[in-house]
Scaffold this motif. Structure first.
Motif, PDB file in Angstrom:
ATOM      1  N   GLU A 430       0.842  -1.192   0.000  1.00 50.08           N
ATOM      2  CA  GLU A 430       0.000   0.000   0.000  1.00 50.08           C
ATOM      3  C   GLU A 430       0.877   1.241   0.000  1.00 50.08           C
ATOM      4  O   GLU A 430       1.791   1.375   0.823  1.00 50.08           O
ATOM      5  CB  GLU A 430      -0.916   0.012   1.226  1.00 50.08           C
ATOM      6  N   VAL A 431       0.594   2.123  -0.945  1.00 53.66           N
ATOM      7  CA  VAL A 431       1.342   3.379  -1.071  1.00 53.66           C
ATOM      8  C   VAL A 431       0.334   4.519  -1.104  1.00 53.66           C
ATOM      9  O   VAL A 431      -0.618   4.488  -1.888  1.00 53.66           O
ATOM     10  CB  VAL A 431       2.205   3.387  -2.351  1.00 53.66           C
ATOM     11  N   SER A 432       0.529   5.517  -0.275  1.00 50.48           N
ATOM     12  CA  SER A 432      -0.376   6.662  -0.266  1.00 50.48           C
ATOM     13  C   SER A 432      -0.029   7.606  -1.408  1.00 50.48           C
ATOM     14  O   SER A 432       1.068   7.548  -1.984  1.00 50.48           O
ATOM     15  CB  SER A 432      -0.283   7.401   1.068  1.00 50.48           C
ATOM     16  N   VAL A 433      -0.954   8.492  -1.714  1.00 54.73           N
ATOM     17  CA  VAL A 433      -0.719   9.460  -2.785  1.00 54.73           C
ATOM     18  C   VAL A 433       0.479  10.338  -2.449  1.00 54.73           C
ATOM     19  O   VAL A 433       1.303  10.653  -3.316  1.00 54.73           O
ATOM     20  CB  VAL A 433      -1.977  10.328  -3.009  1.00 54.73           C
ATOM     21  N   GLY A 434       0.601  10.701  -1.192  1.00 54.53           N
ATOM     22  CA  GLY A 434       1.719  11.547  -0.784  1.00 54.53           C
ATOM     23  C   GLY A 434       3.071  10.877  -0.918  1.00 54.53           C
ATOM     24  O   GLY A 434       4.105  11.556  -0.973  1.00 54.53           O
ATOM     25  N   GLU A 435       3.084   9.536  -0.965  1.00 55.13           N
ATOM     26  CA  GLU A 435       4.348   8.804  -1.082  1.00 55.13           C
ATOM     27  C   GLU A 435       4.757   8.540  -2.526  1.00 55.13           C
ATOM     28  O   GLU A 435       5.834   7.982  -2.766  1.00 55.13           O
ATOM     29  CB  GLU A 435       4.233   7.464  -0.347  1.00 55.13           C
ATOM     30  N   LEU A 436       3.943   8.945  -3.491  1.00 59.41           N
ATOM     31  CA  LEU A 436       4.249   8.636  -4.891  1.00 59.41           C
ATOM     32  C   LEU A 436       5.592   9.188  -5.366  1.00 59.41           C
ATOM     33  O   LEU A 436       6.285   8.521  -6.145  1.00 59.41           O
ATOM     34  CB  LEU A 436       3.117   9.140  -5.797  1.00 59.41           C
ATOM     35  N   PRO A 437       6.023  10.364  -4.937  1.00 63.29           N
ATOM     36  CA  PRO A 437       7.355  10.816  -5.371  1.00 63.29           C
ATOM     37  C   PRO A 437       8.470   9.856  -4.949  1.00 63.29           C
ATOM     38  O   PRO A 437       9.525   9.801  -5.598  1.00 63.29           O
ATOM     39  CB  PRO A 437       7.504  12.184  -4.684  1.00 63.29           C
ATOM     40  N   ASN A 438       8.244   9.109  -3.871  1.00 64.77           N
ATOM     41  CA  ASN A 438       9.262   8.177  -3.363  1.00 64.77           C
ATOM     42  C   ASN A 438       8.952   6.729  -3.729  1.00 64.77           C
ATOM     43  O   ASN A 438       9.467   5.803  -3.100  1.00 64.77           O
ATOM     44  CB  ASN A 438       9.341   8.303  -1.836  1.00 64.77           C
ATOM     45  N   LEU A 439       8.118   6.536  -4.741  1.00 66.53           N
ATOM     46  CA  LEU A 439       7.663   5.190  -5.088  1.00 66.53           C
ATOM     47  C   LEU A 439       8.815   4.230  -5.367  1.00 66.53           C
ATOM     48  O   LEU A 439       8.843   3.099  -4.861  1.00 66.53           O
ATOM     49  CB  LEU A 439       6.730   5.260  -6.312  1.00 66.53           C
ATOM     50  N   LYS A 440       9.788   4.661  -6.156  1.00 66.09           N
ATOM     51  CA  LYS A 440      10.889   3.764  -6.502  1.00 66.09           C
ATOM     52  C   LYS A 440      11.696   3.408  -5.256  1.00 66.09           C
ATOM     53  O   LYS A 440      12.083   2.241  -5.068  1.00 66.09           O
ATOM     54  CB  LYS A 440      11.790   4.404  -7.552  1.00 66.09           C
ATOM     55  N   ARG A 441      11.955   4.378  -4.420  1.00 65.63           N
ATOM     56  CA  ARG A 441      12.714   4.113  -3.201  1.00 65.63           C
ATOM     57  C   ARG A 441      11.970   3.118  -2.300  1.00 65.63           C
ATOM     58  O   ARG A 441      12.580   2.225  -1.703  1.00 65.63           O
ATOM     59  CB  ARG A 441      12.975   5.415  -2.443  1.00 65.63           C
ATOM     60  N   ILE A 442      10.638   3.256  -2.227  1.00 74.29           N
ATOM     61  CA  ILE A 442       9.841   2.350  -1.394  1.00 74.29           C
ATOM     62  C   ILE A 442       9.920   0.924  -1.926  1.00 74.29           C
ATOM     63  O   ILE A 442      10.160  -0.028  -1.169  1.00 74.29           O
ATOM     64  CB  ILE A 442       8.373   2.828  -1.345  1.00 74.29           C
ATOM     65  N   LEU A 443       9.765   0.768  -3.231  1.00 78.10           N
ATOM     66  CA  LEU A 443       9.772  -0.579  -3.820  1.00 78.10           C
ATOM     67  C   LEU A 443      11.175  -1.188  -3.796  1.00 78.10           C
ATOM     68  O   LEU A 443      11.329  -2.389  -3.535  1.00 78.10           O
ATOM     69  CB  LEU A 443       9.224  -0.531  -5.248  1.00 78.10           C
ATOM     70  N   MET A 444      12.190  -0.381  -4.066  1.00 82.52           N
ATOM     71  CA  MET A 444      13.562  -0.886  -4.027  1.00 82.52           C
ATOM     72  C   MET A 444      13.972  -1.239  -2.602  1.00 82.52           C
ATOM     73  O   MET A 444      14.864  -2.067  -2.384  1.00 82.52           O
ATOM     74  CB  MET A 444      14.521   0.158  -4.600  1.00 82.52           C
ATOM     75  N   GLY A 445      13.304  -0.628  -1.620  1.00 83.12           N
ATOM     76  CA  GLY A 445      13.634  -0.899  -0.232  1.00 83.12           C
ATOM     77  C   GLY A 445      13.088  -2.220   0.284  1.00 83.12           C
ATOM     78  O   GLY A 445      13.409  -2.624   1.406  1.00 83.12           O
ATOM     79  N   ILE A 446      12.255  -2.895  -0.512  1.00 78.18           N
ATOM     80  CA  ILE A 446      11.740  -4.210  -0.116  1.00 78.18           C
ATOM     81  C   ILE A 446      12.788  -5.252  -0.499  1.00 78.18           C
ATOM     82  O   ILE A 446      13.078  -5.445  -1.689  1.00 78.18           O
ATOM     83  CB  ILE A 446      10.396  -4.498  -0.822  1.00 78.18           C
ATOM     84  N   ASN A 447      13.375  -5.904   0.488  1.00 77.43           N
ATOM     85  CA  ASN A 447      14.450  -6.852   0.175  1.00 77.43           C
ATOM     86  C   ASN A 447      13.914  -8.080  -0.546  1.00 77.43           C
ATOM     87  O   ASN A 447      12.702  -8.346  -0.570  1.00 77.43           O
ATOM     88  CB  ASN A 447      15.235  -7.242   1.427  1.00 77.43           C
ATOM     89  N   GLU A 448      14.817  -8.837  -1.141  1.00 80.95           N
ATOM     90  CA  GLU A 448      14.425  -9.962  -1.994  1.00 80.95           C
ATOM     91  C   GLU A 448      13.670 -11.029  -1.220  1.00 80.95           C
ATOM     92  O   GLU A 448      12.708 -11.621  -1.734  1.00 80.95           O
ATOM     93  CB  GLU A 448      15.668 -10.569  -2.646  1.00 80.95           C
ATOM     94  N   GLU A 449      14.051 -11.282   0.003  1.00 76.72           N
ATOM     95  CA  GLU A 449      13.365 -12.302   0.793  1.00 76.72           C
ATOM     96  C   GLU A 449      11.909 -11.915   1.045  1.00 76.72           C
ATOM     97  O   GLU A 449      11.004 -12.750   0.908  1.00 76.72           O
ATOM     98  CB  GLU A 449      14.093 -12.487   2.132  1.00 76.72           C
TER      99      GLU A 449
END
Length: 495
Positions: A430-449
């Protein structure tokens, strides 16, 4: 007419069963547990704007208690809403006076007695699951297990009870195409598919209304608008005339609507105007169960009594196309995130502003380039972006699950389908509208496991969103029926 209880602590879940008498609403149980309470909604940040006041309403002689009871109803800052509620309370008072001296409905009491037992068995399952989290009942088809469920044992226990006893009566009044028929392709396809499956269900449909736990009003909002709505005149009163007349007909012909003020009746719609269609009959709006794709709490969707069901786009009407595909493993998905869709609504402009044609890892298109395939892009993406458009629901959520692509939910005020029993936090992001500028950072921050775990959960939950004809156990139709079953358990009717 049902009281919406707020949680006393965000980590606790209330076991709330609301009891609607013919002349009053009363609370019949309030069970608080540290685990899943199947008959209430999960812990969430949803804010509900209704406040509650009480009024004394005369009790009928058929009530199991004497003198008077307190009826709870919402107050609104919107004068139009408030007038509607006050009118409904007046109808309640009138019905109370009409019921005085009438003979008790023994068949209704038998139905309620069976439901009391079902509630007790579910409460027992909740208590047992707090002591032993590995409990399950052997089932030849499927045993719910794992993180996708809030409490798999309680869900399974409730589901099996539903299969053994739940019955729906379908009113036969009305003619196709406005009634008993709906669209089976394009964005509103689930409205027609589910309407048809309910009518053809040998397991859940009963022809004897005295055996019914719920009563289905089989009108199609999509078909009413398609055949009667003039796009130039834009007279929305066609919904008022058709839906209002239908409720008046069945309530005059049968006693079932009036004895519960519609609380054991439900309608189903996947059209954006589904909620609007119910407004014209205030009992339908405030007391009946509304199964809606547009499950928007800002438009007074009430998760205590209403059902959210998924929007699925079958573009050709063939339910097998696009559901079961060959998918690459989680290791072979080369695109970080993907979205393609029109620019409309309040959320998508922000998504397009920050990511359209901005980053090769996050593919955002208004229209998929001719040399690319929408389906292939989903199958090769780790995450599929699912922003709301004009309305909160989006068929992309189910499309992502079919493609075994982790859904990224970008919405506001949306009650997710089957969230009574499914824990969306374990198979979506879940990503809020306010977090959209940081979308890539949020998704890249999810580790592979963690990603692999979520991806495996998406694969597991897919069975609950697949459409089968005829329906199969635990598929999307069965999940819809189970959601209706839970809402019926939330109502107590005294005949």
């Amino acid at each position: 007419m049902r009281e919406l209880y707020r949680r006393s602590h965000p980590c606790l879940t209330n076991f709330v069963l609301t009891s609607l008498a013919i002349v009053f609403v009363s609370l019949i149980a309030n069970y608080v547990s540290n685990t899943l309470s199947l008959l209430s909604l999960p812990c969430s940040p949803w804010t509900w704007t209704w406040t509650w006041t009480s009024t004394v309403v005369s009790s009928s002689s058929s009530s199991p208690t004497h003198s008077s009871k307190m009826a709870l109803y919402p107050t609104f800052s919107n004068p139009k809403m408030q007038r509607a509620v006050e009118k409904l309370i007046n109808e309640l008072n009138v019905e109370s006076m009409l019921r005085k001296g009438k003979k008790r409905d023994e068949k209704m009491e038998k139905i309620e007695s069976d439901l009391v037992r079902a509630r007790e068995l579910i409460k027992e399952a909740i208590v047992k699951s707090t002591r032993n989290s590995t409990l399950f009942v052997e089932d030849e088809d499927y045993v719910p297990k794992g993180q996708i469920y809030r409490n798999p044992y309680v869900f399974q226990r409730s589901y099996l009870l539903m299969e053994s006893m739940f019955k729906i009566f379908v009113y036969e009044e009305g003619e196709p195409p406005l009634f008993h028929y709906g669209p089976c392709k394009d964005i509103y396809s689930t409205e027609g598919i589910f309407l048809n499956m309910i009518e053809l269900s040998a397991k859940f449909r009963t022809r004897d209304p005295h055996q019914a736990h719920l009563f289905f009003l089989p009108f199609s909002v999509v078909m009413i608008l398609e055949h009667l709505f003039d796009p130039i005149i834009r007279d929305k009163a066609v919904l008022e005339r058709v839906v209002g007349d239908y409720v008046r007909i069945v309530s005059a012909k049968y006693p079932y609507w009036n004895r519960s003020l519609g609380a054991d009746h439900f309608m189903l719609s996947c059209h954006d105007w589904g909620p609007r269609a119910t407004w014209y009959v205030h009992q339908l709006y405030f007391t009946s169960i509304r199964a809606l794709c547009n499950a928007n709490t800002s438009e007074f969707f009430n998760p205590r009594k209403d059902v959210s069901f998924p929007e699925i786009n079958f573009k050709t009407g063939n339910i097998t196309v696009g559901q079961i595909l060959e998918h690459p493993s989680s290791f072979n998905r080369t695109i970080l995130a993907f979205f393609a869709g029109r620019l409309h609504g309040r959320i998508r402009p922000s998504l397009f502003e920050h990511w359209k044609d901005k980053d090769e890892d996050i593919r955002v298109y208004e229209k998929v380039p001719e040399n690319l395939s929408y389906q292939e892009l989903m199958k090769n993406s780790k995450y599929c972006l699912c922003p709301s458009g004009f309305e909160v629901a989006s068929p992309r959520i189910v499309e992502a699950i079919y493609a075994e692509c982790v859904p990224v939910l970008i919405s506001q005020d949306y009650i997710l389908p089957f969230s009574d029993v499914l824990d969306w936090t374990n198979f979506s992001i879940e990503v809020s509208v306010g977090e959209l500028p940081n979308l890539k950072r949020i998704l890249m921050g999810i580790n592979e496991e963690k990603y692999r775990r979520i991806h495996e959960n998406v694969k597991q939950v897919k069975r609950h969103f697949v459409v089968n004809d005829p329906p199969k156990r635990y598929d999307v139709f069965s999940m819809l029926i189970h959601s209706l079953w839970l809402r019926r358990l939330n109502v107590r009717i005294y005949g």
